[in-house]
Write a protein that holds these residues in place. Structure first.
Motif, PDB file in Angstrom:
ATOM      1  N   UNK A  39       0.257   2.790  -2.148  1.00 51.97           N
ATOM      2  CA  UNK A  39      -0.551   1.559  -1.706  1.00 51.97           C
ATOM      3  C   UNK A  39      -2.135   2.701  -1.234  1.00 51.97           C
ATOM      4  N   UNK A  40      -2.966   1.812  -0.459  1.00 45.52           N
ATOM      5  CA  UNK A  40      -4.180   2.976  -0.302  1.00 45.52           C
ATOM      6  C   UNK A  40      -3.858   3.948   0.424  1.00 45.52           C
ATOM      7  N   UNK A  41      -2.778   4.068   1.407  1.00 49.61           N
ATOM      8  CA  UNK A  41      -2.440   5.518   2.101  1.00 49.61           C
ATOM      9  C   UNK A  41      -2.270   6.872   1.452  1.00 49.61           C
ATOM     10  N   UNK A  42      -1.057   6.242   0.333  1.00 50.09           N
ATOM     11  CA  UNK A  42      -0.927   6.795  -0.438  1.00 50.09           C
ATOM     12  C   UNK A  42      -2.329   7.952  -1.361  1.00 50.09           C
ATOM     13  N   UNK A  43      -2.882   6.343  -1.280  1.00 52.05           N
ATOM     14  CA  UNK A  43      -3.962   7.017  -2.590  1.00 52.05           C
ATOM     15  C   UNK A  43      -5.204   7.708  -2.063  1.00 52.05           C
ATOM     16  N   UNK A  57       0.178  14.546  -7.038  1.00 53.23           N
ATOM     17  CA  UNK A  57       0.609  13.730  -8.293  1.00 53.23           C
ATOM     18  C   UNK A  57       1.414  12.578  -7.346  1.00 53.23           C
ATOM     19  N   UNK A  58       1.370  11.052  -7.248  1.00 50.09           N
ATOM     20  CA  UNK A  58       1.880  10.171  -6.917  1.00 50.09           C
ATOM     21  C   UNK A  58       2.234   8.903  -7.521  1.00 50.09           C
ATOM     22  N   UNK A  59       4.081   9.016  -6.944  1.00 51.57           N
ATOM     23  CA  UNK A  59       4.703   8.290  -7.326  1.00 51.57           C
ATOM     24  C   UNK A  59       4.454   6.717  -7.195  1.00 51.57           C
ATOM     25  N   UNK A  60       4.563   6.197  -7.548  1.00 50.55           N
ATOM     26  CA  UNK A  60       4.384   4.438  -7.140  1.00 50.55           C
ATOM     27  C   UNK A  60       5.566   3.543  -7.714  1.00 50.55           C
ATOM     28  N   UNK A  62       6.629   0.441  -7.756  1.00 56.03           N
ATOM     29  CA  UNK A  62       5.673  -0.670  -8.901  1.00 56.03           C
ATOM     30  C   UNK A  62       5.466   0.003  -9.815  1.00 56.03           C
ATOM     31  N   UNK A  63       4.326  -1.501 -10.311  1.00 52.73           N
ATOM     32  CA  UNK A  63       4.014  -1.159 -12.011  1.00 52.73           C
ATOM     33  C   UNK A  63       2.528  -1.074 -11.566  1.00 52.73           C
ATOM     34  N   UNK A  64       2.078  -1.164 -10.452  1.00 55.30           N
ATOM     35  CA  UNK A  64       0.939  -1.665  -9.715  1.00 55.30           C
ATOM     36  C   UNK A  64       0.743  -1.042  -8.689  1.00 55.30           C
ATOM     37  N   UNK A  65      -0.804  -0.096  -8.325  1.00 51.59           N
ATOM     38  CA  UNK A  65      -1.406   0.744  -7.324  1.00 51.59           C
ATOM     39  C   UNK A  65      -1.573  -0.504  -6.263  1.00 51.59           C
ATOM     40  N   UNK A  66      -1.929  -0.166  -5.193  1.00 49.73           N
ATOM     41  CA  UNK A  66      -2.792  -0.590  -4.074  1.00 49.73           C
ATOM     42  C   UNK A  66      -1.974  -1.037  -3.197  1.00 49.73           C
ATOM     43  N   UNK A 269       2.640   4.816 -12.250  1.00 47.51           N
ATOM     44  CA  UNK A 269       3.400   4.260 -11.102  1.00 47.51           C
ATOM     45  C   UNK A 269       4.673   3.557 -12.409  1.00 47.51           C
ATOM     46  N   UNK A 270       5.597   2.678 -11.315  1.00 51.54           N
ATOM     47  CA  UNK A 270       6.740   2.535 -12.091  1.00 51.54           C
ATOM     48  C   UNK A 270       7.658   3.800 -12.218  1.00 51.54           C
TER      49      UNK A 270
END
Length: 516
Positions: A39-43, A57-60, A62-66, A269-270
């Motif tokens: 999400x925005x906090x992680x980014x 390295x961001x691990x999200x 969902x298939x999309x960030x944000x 993502x994913x």
């Protein structure tokens, strides 16, 4: 209109950055930080880590960030399906947008004003000159239209009551009910409270939602006088203004990802994280594999277990972890490492659904209910409606002759009425509610397309007890070296709170890594 400027590398020119010597820069280049949640906090946290030359390295999952900032599409038209604006207070979001080269995409909403529905006689414009729905002048014509003469005379008694001792009435609902009566509370304050905070006024902390109100009440001697003092007659409390981005708030997400990748870090993502483990060499992130058979046949690189990560560019280990996920996920991942967090009661997390309709409805050209409608709780199935193409000029230009309307469902203690419906039925219900709230008969034949978005909202920061819970949770996390946590459940909801909190947590981690 400009495009994001990922080429302007942040951090290296800031006097406050720790990596301003060759030695520290070399040390930073060898640091690896995992950020759980895109999400925005992680980014924002990842960008702050990458800005000093470290690898994030961001691990999200969902298939999309944000996260709550997301775009939607219907009838070939793109729009904000989640957060559509940011509060300008503090200047934190605007500073971030400027750093990302998005200055000339910042826009302000049209001055249409909102209406309130669910009152006798039909909907009416929300009165001007108020704060959280509390009127500065109960005899104003637009106030009388909503609360009636009986409500006006009861609200006027506020002028005769003695002022309360500062800080004794923390509940917004109790304060308004005692000072100005039930009609002001039910028809003015409750629609604003449930629309903005997804919570009843009885559960809203006055000192958080309107920090200067109790002190102004003591000085002015009445609640209406206090509101007049705070707003200066403008009808807008300091810091209440909002702005958005032409093209949608997802432009912020795109620009953050571009900056992170330019700085040599990555967003995956994913990639739902199953767990975290720690040893003397650092942290290991266990990523779930959507295909268990594939997981058994693949060997993941050191530092990342499971998933389909590319071993050629994966870090060998992580020196620290920043958990930026929703509260339930964050608590699950942090539980083995921050046991004191279990003693902190979790906040409520209302489920919200937003159904966006694209309509062929010339009868809406005159924006009959301004920029949108708030509802008296219990009077309608939907809690609020936004006439987005009337509120935002950029969207109106893109929509052409079409109209874009967002209908919101769900609040604290009340699951969204769309929750058990399929997308087609949810769109049909949203159309029925839009017709009722806008006072215009809208037929299914006018619906060009719809989009549905689901959210689990963090407990709003203005809810009673939320500030104390956030403080206790943050203290428990901060006591454990090598780990940080951020996100709306800790910072409070809204980008104006999320952005500075994420930056502060990233700064805490990078300071600890560079100086030990």
């Amino acid at each position: 209109m400009s495009t994001p400027d990922p080429g302007r590398v942040p951090g290296q020119g800031r006097a406050s950055d720790p990596a301003h010597t060759p030695e520290l820069a070399a040390k930073a280049a060898h640091l690896r930080v995992a950020v759980i949640g895109g999400g925005v906090a992680g980014l924002v946290a990842a960008e702050s880590i990458a800005a000093i030359g470290a690898h994030a390295t961001v691990f999200e999952a969902q298939e999309r960030a944000g996260g709550a900032v997301q775009s939607g599409e219907a009838d070939g038209l793109a729009f904000d399906a989640g957060a559509e604006s940011f509060a300008v207070r503090g200047g934190h979001v605007r500073a971030l947008l400027s750093d990302l080269g998005l200055d000339d995409r910042v826009v302000s909403p049209e001055p249409g004003g909102a209406w309130v529905a669910g009152i006798p006689g039909g909907a009416a414009p929300l009165p001007k000159g108020g704060l959280l729905g509390i009127p500065a002048n109960p005899f104003a014509e637009d106030v009388r239209r909503v609360i009636g003469w009986n409500g006006t005379w009861r609200a006027w008694l506020d002028r005769l009551l003695p002022p309360l001792t500062i800080g004794h009435d923390h509940s917004l609902g109790r304060l308004v009910r005692r000072r100005m009566g039930a009609r002001v509370l039910d028809r003015l304050v409750a629609p604003v409270s449930t629309g903005v905070y997804s919570a009843h006024p009885d559960d809203i902390d006055v000192d958080v939602a309107a920090p200067t109100l109790n002190a102004a009440l003591t000085r002015a001697g009445s609640l209406s006088g206090a509101v007049a003092e705070i707003t200066g007659g403008s009808g807008r409390a300091p810091g209440a203004a909002v702005q958005g981005l032409a093209g949608g708030m997802s432009g912020l997400v795109d620009a953050l990802i571009a900056r992170i990748e330019l700085l040599g870090s990555e967003v995956r993502t994913g990639a739902p994280v199953e767990g975290l483990s720690r040893d003397d060499d650092g942290w290991t992130v266990r990523v779930a594999d959507p295909d268990p058979a594939a997981a058994e046949s693949e060997t993941a690189p050191d530092g990342i277990e499971g998933g389909d990560a590319d071993p050629s560019d994966a870090p060998l280990r992580f020196d620290a972890v920043i958990v930026a996920a929703d509260e339930a996920t964050a608590r699950r991942l942090l539980a083995p490492h921050v046991p004191e967090l279990a003693a902190v009661v979790a906040g409520s997390s209302p489920r919200i659904e937003i159904v966006t309709l694209v309509l062929d409805a010339p009868e809406l050209d005159a924006a009959p209910r301004g920029s949108g409608v708030l509802t008296v709780p219990g009077s309608h199935t939907a809690k609020a409606l936004t006439h987005s193409s009337a509120k935002w000029a950029w969207l109106r230009e893109r929509a052409g002759s079409r109209h874009v309307v967002r209908v919101s469902f769900g609040s604290a203690g009340e699951d969204p009425a769309t929750g058990a419906l399929d997308d087609e039925a949810a769109g049909a219900l949203a159309l029925t509610e839009a017709s009722a709230l806008l006072g215009v008969a809208l037929s299914p034949a006018q619906l060009r397309g719809s989009h549905r978005a689901r959210f689990v909202q963090a407990q709003p920061s203005a809810v009673l007890g939320a500030a104390e819970r956030r403080t206790a949770a943050a203290a428990a996390v901060a006591a454990v070296p090598g780990v940080a946590a951020t996100g709306a459940w800790l910072s409070g909801t809204g980008l104006a709170q999320v952005v500075p909190h994420a930056k502060a947590e990233a700064e805490r981690i990078r300071h600890a890594l560079l100086w030990g």
